[in-house]
Design an enzyme around this catalytic site. Sequence first.
Site, PDB file in Angstrom:
ATOM      1  N   ALA A 162      23.518   4.465  38.460  1.00  0.00           N
ATOM      2  CA  ALA A 162      22.128   4.072  38.207  1.00  0.00           C
ATOM      3  C   ALA A 162      21.928   3.684  36.745  1.00  0.00           C
ATOM      4  CB  ALA A 162      21.192   5.211  38.590  1.00  0.00           C
ATOM      5  N   TYR A 163      22.502   4.477  35.840  1.00  0.00           N
ATOM      6  CA  TYR A 163      22.351   4.219  34.402  1.00  0.00           C
ATOM      7  C   TYR A 163      23.020   2.911  34.011  1.00  0.00           C
ATOM      8  CZ  TYR A 163      22.573   5.151  29.355  1.00  0.00           C
ATOM      9  OH  TYR A 163      22.450   5.081  27.996  1.00  0.00           O
ATOM     10  N   ALA A 164      24.257   2.714  34.465  1.00  0.00           N
ATOM     11  CA  ALA A 164      24.973   1.489  34.114  1.00  0.00           C
ATOM     12  C   ALA A 164      24.281   0.264  34.692  1.00  0.00           C
ATOM     13  CB  ALA A 164      26.418   1.568  34.602  1.00  0.00           C
ATOM     14  N   SER A 166      21.093  -0.102  35.159  1.00  0.00           N
ATOM     15  CA  SER A 166      19.914  -0.395  34.335  1.00  0.00           C
ATOM     16  C   SER A 166      20.307  -1.069  33.031  1.00  0.00           C
ATOM     17  CB  SER A 166      19.129   0.892  34.062  1.00  0.00           C
ATOM     18  OG  SER A 166      19.794   1.745  33.144  1.00  0.00           O
ATOM     19  N   LYS A 167      21.434  -0.655  32.465  1.00  0.00           N
ATOM     20  CA  LYS A 167      21.852  -1.229  31.194  1.00  0.00           C
ATOM     21  C   LYS A 167      22.483  -2.609  31.365  1.00  0.00           C
ATOM     22  CE  LYS A 167      20.365   2.026  28.526  1.00  0.00           C
ATOM     23  NZ  LYS A 167      19.269   1.738  27.560  1.00  0.00           N
TER      24      LYS A 167
END
Length: 255
Positions: A162-164, A166-167
């Site tokens: 999820a974090y990757a 978004s980035k």
Amino acid sequence: MTPNHTAHRSSPATARVAVVTGGSRGIGRAVSGRLARDGLAVVVNYAHDASAAEETVSAITTAGGRAIGVPADVADEDAVAALFDRTEREFGGVDVVVNCAGRLALSPIADLDLEVLDALHRTNIRGAFVTAQQAARRLRAGGSFVGFSTSVVGTRFPAYGAYAASKAAVESLTLILARELRGRDITVNTVAPGPTATDLFFEGKTDQEIDRLAKTPPLERLGTPEDIAQVVAFLAGPAGRWVNGQVLRANGGMV
């Protein structure tokens, strides 16, 4: 003194001015301090932690710099517009915008609570977009926008889906914005740190996990917030004017 209170010395109208979202803690605090040492007036944005913002502002002003703290949720377009309005009233304009505000959630994709996903993407994607939108409208000629990604976009560590994601969106947004600002003498870049010793990084990790990640780069250590702040200062300063539309992976040599 609350961090929303003005705390700066009088300065010429020509002084450069920076807005640092998420500027009160971790990498954002290091960026705020470094830009202040470079002579910029700094607006330290924060979401909730007023005491951390006050500490950051106090550290800058005690050292002779100029800073104010201004609260705003980066995903709230009205709050971010008010943040930039306040900056222009206090310091006369905006020359550098650094979007450090972000959330981290670690989970296998199969198990992630979608409410956590929505909250993470609200800050990391919508917040980045809202901040970039105001930067595009407000930055003066000679200015710089610096976004924040993560080297996990390239390393693809499990649990960072999820974090990757978004980035990765931030990287695309940044590269497109650089092209949309053609002819305005404004640079737009993104910094993608590797493992960096911040509270956000340490949260939820065992000592073994931290040690393993520290040994991943060929330099075999964690980055520091100051390492990343140096990169931001380069991109925002005169030495970085020929760097535009790039993602700079500041990660000690990780792939």
